[in-house]
Scaffold this active site. Sequence first.
Site, short mmCIF file in Angstrom:
data_model
loop_
_atom_site.label_atom_id
_atom_site.label_comp_id
_atom_site.label_asym_id
_atom_site.label_seq_id
_atom_site.Cartn_x
_atom_site.Cartn_y
_atom_site.Cartn_z
N ARG A 231 0.83 -1.19 0.00
CA ARG A 231 0.00 0.00 0.00
C ARG A 231 0.87 1.26 0.00
O ARG A 231 0.69 2.16 -0.82
CB ARG A 231 -0.89 -0.02 1.23
CG ARG A 231 -1.78 1.16 1.42
CD ARG A 231 -2.40 1.12 2.81
NE ARG A 231 -2.95 -0.19 3.10
CZ ARG A 231 -4.11 -0.61 2.66
NH1 ARG A 231 -4.86 0.17 1.91
NH2 ARG A 231 -4.54 -1.82 2.96
N LYS B 165 24.59 -10.79 0.25
CA LYS B 165 26.04 -11.00 0.24
C LYS B 165 26.73 -10.27 1.38
O LYS B 165 27.94 -10.30 1.48
CB LYS B 165 26.62 -10.58 -1.10
CG LYS B 165 26.25 -11.54 -2.23
CD LYS B 165 26.60 -10.96 -3.59
CE LYS B 165 26.04 -11.86 -4.70
NZ LYS B 165 25.97 -11.15 -5.98
#
Lengths: 316, 316, 316
Positions: free
Chosen positions: A65, A95
Amino acid sequence: MKLNSKIHHLIEVKQFKDRELLEEIFSLAREMEVADKGGEYGKLALSQTSRRKILATLFYEPSTRTRLSFESAMLRLGGEVISTEDAPSFSSVTKGESLVDTIRVTSSYADVIVLRHYEEGSSKIAAEVSPVPIINAGDGTGQHPTQALLDMYTIQKELGRTDNLEVGLVGDLLYGRTVHSLAYLLAQQKGIKLYFVSPGEIKMPRDVIHYLEEQKVAFEEITDLKGIASRVDLLYVTRIQKERFRNIKDYNRMKRVYVINNEILSLMKKEARIMHPLPRVDEIAVEVDKDPRAAYFRQAANGLYVRMALLKMILG
Amino acid sequence: MKLNSKIHHLIEVKQFKDRELLEEIFSLAREMEVADKGGEYGKLALSQTSRRKILATLFYEPSTRTRLSFESAMLRLGGEVISTEDAPSFSSVTKGESLVDTIRVTSSYADVIVLRHYEEGSSKIAAEVSPVPIINAGDGTGQHPTQALLDMYTIQKELGRTDNLEVGLVGDLLYGRTVHSLAYLLAQQKGIKLYFVSPGEIKMPRDVIHYLEEQKVAFEEITDLKGIASRVDLLYVTRIQKERFRNIKDYNRMKRVYVINNEILSLMKKEARIMHPLPRVDEIAVEVDKDPRAAYFRQAANGLYVRMALLKMILG
Amino acid sequence: MKLNSKIHHLIEVKQFKDRELLEEIFSLAREMEVADKGGEYGKLALSQTSRRKILATLFYEPSTRTRLSFESAMLRLGGEVISTEDAPSFSSVTKGESLVDTIRVTSSYADVIVLRHYEEGSSKIAAEVSPVPIINAGDGTGQHPTQALLDMYTIQKELGRTDNLEVGLVGDLLYGRTVHSLAYLLAQQKGIKLYFVSPGEIKMPRDVIHYLEEQKVAFEEITDLKGIASRVDLLYVTRIQKERFRNIKDYNRMKRVYVINNEILSLMKKEARIMHPLPRVDEIAVEVDKDPRAAYFRQAANGLYVRMALLKMILG
């Protein structure tokens, strides 16, 4: 009117303590709505001389929303959008990249970053390193300032004033981030009386209570909704957040304690309003939707115009 | 030509029973293709006076092809797009928000909503509450009207007519939503003969059969593809849907019963065509792709122009 | 200057062996940066006569940074974007569609496709069937040519030349795709001396070594970073990729062998530079960030302008 200088990063609701700034935002939001509905593209556009500005949404937890509302606002202003719906799977993040590095890189690609993060204080950290404006779209249990602004804008628009109001805040007052911000902004207004209506386990946190005491704002903590239904100008209802309860029994007991239905409605003043940050589950019965006092879908729509106004102020 | 009044919500294929409307859509789709390929942006644009219109994709199950096709169509018309690839993780939905509430809120942000949902009838429910047009992009085993329209458009474009055709519908006729809609639309044309070619377990459903009987459309249910290959003007092939079978043995037995390959091709008329809603797996051999009668990739491309035409009609 | 004829598909770094082409790209990238920062939209725009061009990102593995960089580049050029963040869940792909079919369909919707795939050679296969240009945004352990180009562009911009350089490539030289491409492009320049600094287990692959020998490029394979820190014009550092190691002990042993910190910095020349393809984890200490020789965030920003230049050349 030097809008540019007024807001750069939009991090916390405290930035809007200045009543004049609040009124300026509301006035611009109204302009945006009129221009948008009238199709006056020229008035909406951020700037006609430079290239189209780009907004990046960087969402570490989903809030479709809020994301769609910001994206729609930016597009209506003639801007463009690049999006991450799910930043934790942002390859760099998996990572091991730090938020600070991600912000530095994303700021190369965008003119403004809308950040949603699960950790309180993330937006502040982001703002410290970002060369482009950061807009906090919710950080953990912390701030969600654009929600607070659209709530205040809706109050102004629906009730014609933000002073001299009796307001009932109903439901989950402990975890509900929006009610904390709203209480803070209402505390800056004159002649406010607040009623905090919640089960004892999920009462308004003590820091908010202390703040209101300091500010000498009148308030009462109560458990009986019916007792105040006829007095208030506004009921601001929040969802009991299932995800907050370890024990499902506690949730099931509390979730239906306060339900706004036709019975409650019949007690309320004709010119009162019901608001809700949405999504709602059972705390407002569907039968209430068709009553003109049900303002929650209009409130969601107002979010668009408030965000247009804020983007316009921030991007100049 | 008052396009505006002709389509508002686009929910089911029955809306296109009127042959004149169908021809108007096809004519507009051709115009779109010519203008798009000729780069005549002015002719494509939805409107030059108002702001850029915004399309929201609200997909409760993935259908990347359909999503990208609608998004590309909207962008070519000069419009803009806000997207949800995966609405069930729409934060509000996981918190228990109803489809009806989600539609109400999303309609504040967009000028048209493209809805894909796993439950039949969802688009109808959405249309009942939405102040902006709803386009059904597939609801469960129900309707997928824009696919049906692009199929008919492709027939018209490839064969030069939609009357006086012998058409073989091949493969999964039980679960294949597209073949039901196509049979329905073909039933409105003149001089149609349909061949339903499928294993006994996945035959055309009885309600479609009854409808064709009522409409006095000629059809045959057969199992031998080779017997009709030389007669038909069109083979419309569908994938056997692995996900529909509980028993993998049943799937493995059926998936290779009907494979369009060079052998089948050698039986077919020179001016006949092969269509497929895609994705295809093994039911059309890759060797068929280079034959001019293989119309399935052109069919996918037609989807773009049909959707541009529909958006233009809907948004005016 | 016939840009159009120079690049169509952008598949591998070998396409940029021609020094003149490289310089043309760099010159266009500089133009893009100046026009973008100066807000000269007219100079950026792909074309003012036709409709806005559409770029599709088709990512079979996540790489948000690369995706956002391409999307931002396309939007700055006045183009539009349709996106798939996660193509393996592309509904057609889960149903068994081949890459070649997916490319054929996507090429109907877009004017250029940016493809990221986990399998080496995918971009080449895609280019063989695609009627629109394919840009390889990384295919498995294979090529990532736009990264290589932005690295070279950064060297040119930061050091003022791409010839007569001593360059240390540090870290994971075995799996680090970027260092292979960079070694290849540097090998085309004059007066280059390369130092490959890595633990023995993750040394530069033999095919790169053989290529450099053939090209008579001077290089040394070493393990001592400090020994060359004072000599090099550039340290190009890469992350030790945790995901490559089966044994976490091996990873933990190697990940901190080479860390660029203030101590290393104190040994380096004043006019030297440190680059990194990002994300970085621990291999460059945060204390280094504020040193003017730390070029890695500027390098990321350069990616935008190089990609703008490439898109402009490809799309005409």
